[in-house]
Design a protein around this motif. Structure first.
Motif, PDB file in Angstrom:
ATOM      1  N   GLY A 192       8.303   6.946   0.922  1.00 33.25           N
ATOM      2  CA  GLY A 192       8.534   7.180  -0.505  1.00 33.25           C
ATOM      3  C   GLY A 192       7.175   7.418  -1.220  1.00 33.25           C
ATOM      4  O   GLY A 192       6.158   6.767  -0.551  1.00 33.25           O
ATOM      5  N   PRO A 193       7.378   7.713  -2.460  1.00 28.38           N
ATOM      6  CA  PRO A 193       5.830   7.126  -3.330  1.00 28.38           C
ATOM      7  C   PRO A 193       5.659   6.020  -3.218  1.00 28.38           C
ATOM      8  O   PRO A 193       4.583   5.974  -3.966  1.00 28.38           O
ATOM      9  CB  PRO A 193       6.342   8.547  -4.570  1.00 28.38           C
ATOM     10  N   ASP A 194       6.314   5.089  -3.028  1.00 29.42           N
ATOM     11  CA  ASP A 194       6.641   3.406  -3.873  1.00 29.42           C
ATOM     12  C   ASP A 194       5.709   2.916  -2.532  1.00 29.42           C
ATOM     13  O   ASP A 194       5.538   1.802  -2.392  1.00 29.42           O
ATOM     14  CB  ASP A 194       6.913   3.224  -4.847  1.00 29.42           C
ATOM     15  N   LEU A 195       5.442   3.908  -0.948  1.00 30.99           N
ATOM     16  CA  LEU A 195       5.528   3.197  -0.140  1.00 30.99           C
ATOM     17  C   LEU A 195       6.211   1.787   0.001  1.00 30.99           C
ATOM     18  O   LEU A 195       6.091   1.053   0.327  1.00 30.99           O
ATOM     19  CB  LEU A 195       4.170   2.677  -0.018  1.00 30.99           C
ATOM     20  N   HIS A 196       7.462   1.951   0.244  1.00 30.40           N
ATOM     21  CA  HIS A 196       8.551   1.091   1.060  1.00 30.40           C
ATOM     22  C   HIS A 196       8.645   0.861   2.639  1.00 30.40           C
ATOM     23  O   HIS A 196       8.587   1.625   3.095  1.00 30.40           O
ATOM     24  CB  HIS A 196       9.926   1.073   0.211  1.00 30.40           C
ATOM     25  N   PHE A 197       8.320  -0.903   2.069  1.00 29.15           N
ATOM     26  CA  PHE A 197       7.902  -1.317   3.598  1.00 29.15           C
ATOM     27  C   PHE A 197       9.202  -1.625   4.447  1.00 29.15           C
ATOM     28  O   PHE A 197      10.004  -2.707   4.419  1.00 29.15           O
ATOM     29  CB  PHE A 197       7.447  -2.911   3.188  1.00 29.15           C
TER      30      PHE A 197
ATOM     31  N   ALA B 227      10.456  -9.189   2.228  1.00 26.46           N
ATOM     32  CA  ALA B 227       9.652  -8.025   2.109  1.00 26.46           C
ATOM     33  C   ALA B 227      10.507  -6.582   2.759  1.00 26.46           C
ATOM     34  O   ALA B 227       9.981  -5.903   2.281  1.00 26.46           O
ATOM     35  CB  ALA B 227       8.990  -8.427   3.307  1.00 26.46           C
ATOM     36  N   MET B 228      11.584  -6.906   3.744  1.00 27.69           N
ATOM     37  CA  MET B 228      12.104  -5.093   3.795  1.00 27.69           C
ATOM     38  C   MET B 228      12.950  -4.846   2.782  1.00 27.69           C
ATOM     39  O   MET B 228      13.984  -4.909   1.843  1.00 27.69           O
ATOM     40  CB  MET B 228      13.582  -5.578   5.162  1.00 27.69           C
ATOM     41  N   GLY B 229      12.119  -3.134   2.476  1.00 29.49           N
ATOM     42  CA  GLY B 229      12.584  -2.338   1.838  1.00 29.49           C
ATOM     43  C   GLY B 229      11.807  -2.697   0.420  1.00 29.49           C
ATOM     44  O   GLY B 229      12.029  -2.406  -0.554  1.00 29.49           O
ATOM     45  N   ALA B 230      10.999  -3.532   0.603  1.00 33.14           N
ATOM     46  CA  ALA B 230      10.160  -4.129  -0.941  1.00 33.14           C
ATOM     47  C   ALA B 230       8.934  -3.032  -0.584  1.00 33.14           C
ATOM     48  O   ALA B 230       8.350  -2.468   0.152  1.00 33.14           O
ATOM     49  CB  ALA B 230       9.679  -5.325  -0.352  1.00 33.14           C
TER      50      ALA B 230
END
Length: 695
Positions: free
Chosen positions: A57-62, A79-82
């Motif tokens: 995504g544009p915010d580079l979810h991790f 961290a998952m999804g942050a």
């Protein structure tokens, strides 16, 4: 019905974290709605044994896989999804230009890039080899970022150490290199330096051919191993190596002959007095020879061994403390139960003497209830100690969970939503079904208690194939397992509590509301079944407890409807049962049950008496025996000796725990079964009838 989260299958703990997270309000939305490209790429990452990252995504979810866990340190729990820039905020200035280039189509690969990494033990300098590349969707738009990474810190540091060692030993190893000196004086000076270092160094210096033949050693060999140089030159180096280290040493020589340098190689060499010394070597190949420098570190290794022994002694001390807690709690609980039993019996005796038989039923009920609770406590203790009697059978965990679903819903109450996720094609396990049911119910009750305001319990079955790295993380052997996990949305637990939950009598519940044996019983059951139990929890976000049970390759029998419980069928004329038990009370009770059902009962108090009956001509349809018997042999040995004269003799072992005498030789032979003390009279009668057969 198709599972919308099927793309998470095989994703290990990372997939479990995705399932457990509440995605409401997240920019990417619920996992069920994620684009097909995202799900396909994420499935690839989760199932890879290599360390991988996917940012979407544009915010580079991790997103990351299990192999990436150690890199996250204190970030792992959230961290998952942050957002990428939140997860790696401390390194964002270094990472952003690389990411921007990759997103613009300029994929890059970096080798041994230094990186300041935050871990649970603070910041440390690390080195990494990784590649960044963008991910396009079906229409060619940039949708995310893919990163393949591996830590090279160990190799970088080893190379640096080797370079330092080479610099320090340049003079010693100089004659093995082509010294293109231009002045004779310089050559002479360097030769003098090398000779001085060769002669005076306290480190062992060696030149040998690739087949191990020694061509030169310096005087330090005499100081360290007491061998003179003239005794060693021309001999084979391998003759001095400890036999246990010989395969590794031969492999090291092979690597050197292939042109590889060894920054550090440890093995043991024989001293002249017959003892062995630990030597740490740095070695490099030359023209037909190997040059090496070694240092004696026997004393340092001995100190390390002593430290390990001290740590083991500390662990043993902690185990003894746990045993103290166990015995103290056991005495407290059993004293309460014995008080209920003995008090009820005294009141029964008193009321019978008074002729007040109307009150007797109430006291009998109280004594029976205390007896059942004592039996349950004993079973939990035996499960914790891995000594309970198990009756393992090929088991379909999906079928078992489905059969318990209604019971679980009634037990946890209407304020808790129960969701069952059963994996298709689930492998069977060789396990005791009632004990697995008991473990599952205990986990669901614990989950309910962690959600006083209500919530959700998810019971999930999956197949798990653990490679060596994942198996080490779970403290298990690599292989195929089925997992049964119970997840709640409750209060969760901090790490210091999670680390203690399997201890006996440790409980987070208020005093009087828990024995602290539930999870320790589950732990013992899993270990005794050849599996493992693991728990993950986070304060405020709930808890997941997973049972891992080894895959069973055999088939699971079809389910047979159980007949209703009723009075045991009576014996046929002449049917005879031999009862062998050294406890008179147990022997009396079993005999009276048999006689009430019409069997002829023969008693023996020890193995010798039982064997004499078995060697006689008396009709014996079934042997009922304890395992721990006096008389020179145990119950199983007596039964096997009896089968010499009576092949096919049917045997029912009655025992309080799984003595090694029963199971030490492996599974029981056909026609042998086990019944655990204490037992219900109806169960004993039904088992006897089942084993003898219908008259």
């Amino acid at each position: 019905m198709t599972d919308p989260l099927a793309f998470l299958a095989g994703g290990g703990e990372a997939a479990g974290m995705i399932r457990a997270r509440d995605w409401s309000g997240h920019p990417l939305g619920a996992p069920e709605t994620w684009p097909a490209e995202f799900r396909a790429a994420l499935s690839l990452v989760l199932n890879s044994p290599e360390s991988m990252i996917l940012a979407w995504g544009p915010d580079l979810h991790f997103f990351f896989n299990d192999t990436y866990f150690p890199l996250l340190g204190p970030r792992l729990s959230w961290a998952m999804g942050a957002r990428f820039d939140a997860v790696w905020a401390d390194a964002w200035a270094q990472a952003k230009p690389i990411i921007d280039a990759a997103m613009a189509g300029r994929s890059e690969r970096f080798v041994d890039l230094p990186w300041q990494l935050d871990t649970d033990r603070g910041a440390r300098e690390t080195w990494w080899t990784f590649s960044y590349s963008r991910v396009l969707d079906a229409e060619g738009r940039v949708a995310g970022l893919f990163i393949l990474t591996s830590e090279t810190t160990g190799r970088v540091l080893a190379d640096a150490a080797l370079k330092e060692s080479q610099a320090a030993l340049e003079a010693a190893l100089g004659e093995l290199r082509d010294l293109n000196g231009t002045l004779a004086q310089q050559v002479e000076e360097r030769t003098a330096d090398r000779n001085a270092l060769w002669t005076l160094s306290s480190d062992m210096m060696l030149r040998c051919r690739f087949d191990g033949t020694i061509t030169a050693v310096n005087p330090a060999w005499t100081e360290v191993l007491a061998w003179r140089p003239d005794e060693l030159v021309g001999t084979t180096l391998m003759d001095l190596v400890h036999p246990d280290d010989l395969p590794r040493t031969i492999d090291g020589a092979r690597r050197l002959s292939g042109g590889e340098r060894l920054a550090r190689f440890d093995n043991r060499y024989r001293h002249r007095d017959g003892s062995y010394r630990w030597i740490s070597w740095a070695a490099q190949p030359g023209e037909g020879v190997i040059a090496a420098v070694g240092r004696d570190f026997t004393a340092e290794r001995a100190r390390a061994v002593a430290l390990a022994a001290a740590e083991e002694a500390l662990r043993q001390s902690q185990k003894m403390e746990a045993v103290g807690q166990l015995t103290g709690g056991l005495a407290h609980d059993f004293n309460n139960l014995l008080a209920g039993i003995s008090g009820s019996l005294e009141l029964i005796q008193t009321r019978l003497g008074q002729g007040r038989v109307m009150d007797v039923d109430r006291y009998i009920t109280a004594a029976q209830g205390a007896s059942r609770r004592a039996a349950a406590l004993t079973h939990r203790l035996l499960a914790f100690s891995r000594r309970q009697t198990l009756d393992p059978k090929p088991t379909d965990a999906n079928r078992l969970v489905a059969g318990m679903e209604d019971l679980i819903r009634r037990t946890v109450g209407p304020s808790v939503v129960v969701e069952v996720r059963s994996a298709a094609g689930l492998w069977p396990a060789l396990v005791d079904p009632p004990q697995l049911e008991n473990a599952l119910l205990n986990l669901c009750i614990n989950a309910r208690d962690a959600m006083p305001e209500g919530g959700r319990i998810t019971v999930e079955t999956t197949n798990a194939w653990l490679n060596e790295r994942a198996a080490r993380r779970h403290d298990m052997a690599p292989g195929q397992y089925l997992s049964l996990c119970v997840t709640d949305t409750g209060t969760g637990m901090p790490p210091e509590i999670v680390n203690r939950v399997f201890e006996p009598f440790f409980t987070t519940k208020p005093q009087g509301e828990g024995t602290g044996l539930g999870l320790s019983m589950i732990y013992g059951f899993a270990q005794q079944s050849g599996g493992q139990v693991r728990i993950t929890s986070q304060v405020g976000q709930g808890t997941t407890v997973c049972l891992y049970l080894p895959r069973h390759r055999g088939a699971v029998a079809e389910e047979v409807p159980q007949a209703g419980i009723g009075a045991p069928p009576r014996a046929a004329p002449g049917e005879t049962v031999l009862v062998v038990d050294d406890e008179p009370t147990v022997r009396m009770l079993v005999t009276e049950v048999l006689e009430d059902l019409g069997y002829t009962a023969i008693e023996a108090a020890d193995s010798g008496g039982g064997l004499r009956v078995l060697h006689s001509d008396v009709r014996i349809d079934l042997l009922v025996t304890d395992v721990g018997l006096p008389g020179g042999m145990n119950g199983r040995q007596m039964a096997e000796a009896g089968r010499v004269k009576r092949p096919g003799l049917k045997v029912l072992f009655i025992t309080g725990y799984a003595e090694a005498a029963v199971f030490g030789k492996g599974p029981l032979d056909p026609g042998m079964q086990v019944l655990t003390k204490p037992f219900v009279v109806e169960v004993l009668g039904a088992r006897i009838r089942e084993m003898i057969g219908t008259a």
